[in-house]
Scaffold this active site. Structure first.
Site, mmCIF file in Angstrom:
data_model
loop_
_atom_site.group_PDB
_atom_site.id
_atom_site.type_symbol
_atom_site.label_atom_id
_atom_site.label_comp_id
_atom_site.label_asym_id
_atom_site.label_seq_id
_atom_site.Cartn_x
_atom_site.Cartn_y
_atom_site.Cartn_z
ATOM 1 N N ARG A 110 -104.731 -44.642 66.000
ATOM 2 C CA ARG A 110 -104.694 -44.230 64.591
ATOM 3 C C ARG A 110 -105.262 -45.303 63.661
ATOM 4 O O ARG A 110 -105.365 -46.468 64.028
ATOM 5 C CB ARG A 110 -103.250 -43.912 64.167
ATOM 6 C CG ARG A 110 -102.736 -42.606 64.740
ATOM 7 C CD ARG A 110 -101.388 -42.236 64.184
ATOM 8 N NE ARG A 110 -100.947 -40.944 64.679
ATOM 9 C CZ ARG A 110 -101.114 -39.789 64.040
ATOM 10 N NH1 ARG A 110 -101.704 -39.777 62.862
ATOM 11 N NH2 ARG A 110 -100.682 -38.662 64.558
ATOM 12 N N LYS A 153 -92.616 -41.300 58.293
ATOM 13 C CA LYS A 153 -91.911 -40.047 58.568
ATOM 14 C C LYS A 153 -90.427 -40.137 58.219
ATOM 15 O O LYS A 153 -89.785 -39.110 57.984
ATOM 16 C CB LYS A 153 -92.093 -39.650 60.036
ATOM 17 C CG LYS A 153 -93.516 -39.196 60.364
ATOM 18 C CD LYS A 153 -94.006 -38.093 59.435
ATOM 19 C CE LYS A 153 -95.372 -37.565 59.856
ATOM 20 N NZ LYS A 153 -95.921 -36.589 58.870
ATOM 21 N N LYS A 191 -106.746 -28.723 60.474
ATOM 22 C CA LYS A 191 -106.213 -28.948 59.123
ATOM 23 C C LYS A 191 -107.002 -30.028 58.376
ATOM 24 O O LYS A 191 -107.411 -29.829 57.230
ATOM 25 C CB LYS A 191 -104.738 -29.335 59.220
ATOM 26 C CG LYS A 191 -104.067 -29.590 57.878
ATOM 27 C CD LYS A 191 -102.597 -29.942 58.050
ATOM 28 C CE LYS A 191 -102.416 -31.264 58.743
ATOM 29 N NZ LYS A 191 -101.182 -31.961 58.407
ATOM 30 N N THR A 192 -107.213 -31.161 59.027
ATOM 31 C CA THR A 192 -107.922 -32.264 58.370
ATOM 32 C C THR A 192 -109.371 -31.898 58.089
ATOM 33 O O THR A 192 -109.886 -32.124 56.994
ATOM 34 C CB THR A 192 -107.863 -33.533 59.243
ATOM 35 O OG1 THR A 192 -106.498 -33.877 59.476
ATOM 36 C CG2 THR A 192 -108.563 -34.696 58.575
ATOM 37 N N ARG A 237 -93.976 -41.695 67.637
ATOM 38 C CA ARG A 237 -92.575 -41.569 67.231
ATOM 39 C C ARG A 237 -91.693 -41.275 68.446
ATOM 40 O O ARG A 237 -92.164 -40.784 69.469
ATOM 41 C CB ARG A 237 -92.426 -40.427 66.220
ATOM 42 C CG ARG A 237 -93.048 -40.684 64.867
ATOM 43 C CD ARG A 237 -92.857 -39.492 63.945
ATOM 44 N NE ARG A 237 -93.442 -38.275 64.496
ATOM 45 C CZ ARG A 237 -92.766 -37.300 65.086
ATOM 46 N NH1 ARG A 237 -91.450 -37.389 65.223
ATOM 47 N NH2 ARG A 237 -93.379 -36.234 65.550
#
Length: 525
Positions: free
Chosen positions: A329, A207, A249-250, A66
């Site tokens: 990704r 996003k 987190k994942t 981004r």
């Protein structure tokens, strides 16, 4: 079937799409193509290639992530006194937006377009219908995966509320159009349009809608929008996991004993927790089947890979290769992974975990937070950078991102924190601070908290094992530390016990406390 035609007869499509100005200029529009057809189109257009697992591999061009400095919100009567203006939410003139919009529509007049009906929010009450218009077939495939997919029978009467127009080939003229440079993402909350140009990075679409929901849900519906993962246990108990990159987190929300609601974006209403999305957008740098089998197994036909490279002479992906970017990704529908909740909805949470990788080694591995502390740590959104990860970083550095997602917050962070506090008040919710970082000293002296201990502490919290445990208050941070936990050595539960010098620990803990307080002043000043 008519929604898989290579070209659409506009006279027979749903009314809203005919009324949209972009569709009045030509008829070469590919509407709601199936996954297989989009992949055929993308291959025909030479947008990418297939890997040996059948995944579609492509590059995003000059932008491999981004571009926050090129994201704007239109300043008008609706947003003037509601949006949190500043470096994150930059103003854009309404007239300039309209002029740029018309230029983009004219630009695509003779191009092949891929249009898609999609929606965000698994909760029917809060569903947001979207029309996505792309010039790249793989971008349209990305939207099929990351947004939620209407049923076939819904398509004829589908009425989009928001529109995304994404044209990577179109570059703005900053001197004329009011952008910073050629690439841009601009959100108009009044017109309900997102314009994206000059960048091939697909995450801008995902996003962009997340930013929209971060405005609409808290501002207009008193629903807390959250940058977190969520899972649900066999007894119907929901847990939320907040954490910045590198905090686990994942990994920690992927639990064989619990079903995944979603891995990134959720809403918390009075009735439930619901996923905003229909898929996952996971980093794949150094991915392996041994470490992350669910993600590895999801990269099959239909899945997308961005900016990866092959093992030389093969069509096998080399996940260690970061020659294009470290931000490689994959995108795939959520049902590509096992053990997911269907639909992606759970009850109000029983447990909330704030994950931090504290490289100073001073935060306890688990601590219980009261409501005020939960609001404080939520607004702080703390983790730390490690020495050596960036040029010039010789000591661990604190990183703060408000509400664990500052880049996507159109409202003031305290609005989200206040809403969190109200929801904690209204339910029996336990909030935990989890340090997945260092113990026994800072990075370079101490060691990383063992994953098996972190998992044991989270399972103890989820299973209510701390209900009868004695807690002690941390003398500096004031948070409550359990004195025992099943399958975890007692001595690591209070971090001062793991340091060789208690004085050095106290000094470093007070230093971090000062950083927290200094950061918080930005929001209450």
């Amino acid at each position: 079937m008519k929604h898989d035609m290579l070209a659409v007869d506009l006279s027979k499509t749903a009314k809203p799409i005919v009324n949209h100005p972009v569709f009045k200029l030509h008829g070469d529009i590919h509407l709601n193509l199936r996954v297989s057809t989009l992949i055929q189109e993308a291959l025909k257009n030479q947008e990418g290639v297939l890997t040996d697992t059948g995944a579609f591999m492509c590059d995003t061009g000059n932008f491999t992530g981004r571009s926050p400095k090129d994201k704007f919100c239109v300043y008008d009567d609706k947003t003037a006194n509601t949006v949190w203006w500043g470096d994150i939410n930059q103003t854009f003139d309404s007239d300039k937006f309209e002029a740029l919009y018309q230029k983009m529509i004219a630009f695509v007049a003779n191009k092949k377009l891929y249009a898609r009906y999609a929606y965000a929010c698994a909760s029917p009450t809060h569903r947001l219908n979207i029309l996505v218009i792309n010039t790249l077939a793989w971008h349209n495939l990305f939207c099929n995966h990351l947004f939620l997919r209407p049923e076939e029978e819904e398509l004829d009467t589908f009425e989009p509320e928001w529109v995304i127009l994404n044209v990577p080939e179109f570059e703005a003229d900053p001197a004329v159009d009011g952008t910073r440079q050629g690439n841009f993402t601009i959100i108009d909350f009044t017109r309900k349009i997102i314009l994206i140009g000059g960048t091939g990075y697909a995450g801008e679409m995902k996003k962009g809608i997340f930013t929209v929901l971060n405005y609409i849900l808290p501002q207009e519906k008193q629903v807390l929008s959250m940058h977190c993962s969520a899972n649900i246990g066999a007894e119907g108990d929901t847990a939320l996991f907040f954490g910045l990159s590198g905090t686990g987190k994942t990994t920690l929300s992927a639990d064989p004993d619990r079903k995944l609601i979603g891995d990134d974006e959720h809403g918390w209403s009075d009735e439930d927790v619901f996923n905003f999305e229909g898929g996952c957008y996971a980093k794949v740098i150094n991915l392996s089947a041994e470490q992350e089998p669910e993600i590895f197994g999801a990269i099959r036909y239909g899945a997308i890979l961005e900016n990866t490279r092959f093992v030389e002479g093969t069509t096998t992906v080399d996940y260690t290769n970061q020659s294009v970017t470290e931000n490689t990704r994959t995108a795939y529908p959520i049902n590509y992974i096992p053990n997911v909740a269907e639909p992606s909805i759970g009850s109000s949470p029983k447990n909330i975990f704030f994950l931090t990788a504290d490289a100073f080694g001073v935060l306890p591995p688990i601590a219980k937070l009261n409501k005020e502390q939960a609001m404080f740590y939520f607004v702080s959104g703390y983790t730390s950078k490690l020495a050596g990860t960036e040029m010039g970083v010789k000591e661990p550095q604190a990183t703060f991102s408000a509400c664990f997602g500052a880049a996507f917050l159109p409202l003031h962070p305290l609005k989200y924190a206040d809403l969190l506090g109200k929801k904690i008040n209204n339910g029996e919710v336990n909030v935990w601070l989890i340090n997945t970082g260092w113990t026994g000293g800072p990075y370079g002296i101490g060691s990383r908290m063992k994953l098996k201990y972190t998992r044991a502490m989270i399972h103890a919290a989820l299973e209510g094992k701390f209900a009868v445990t004695v807690f002690e208050k941390h003398p500096i941070f004031g948070i409550e530390m359990p004195t025992e936990c099943p399958n975890v050595p007692t001595e690591i539960l209070n971090p001062i016990n793991t340091w060789e010098s208690p004085e050095a620990y106290t000094e470093k803990a007070k230093y971090l406390e000062g950083l927290f307080e200094e950061n918080y002043k930005k929001y209450v000043g």
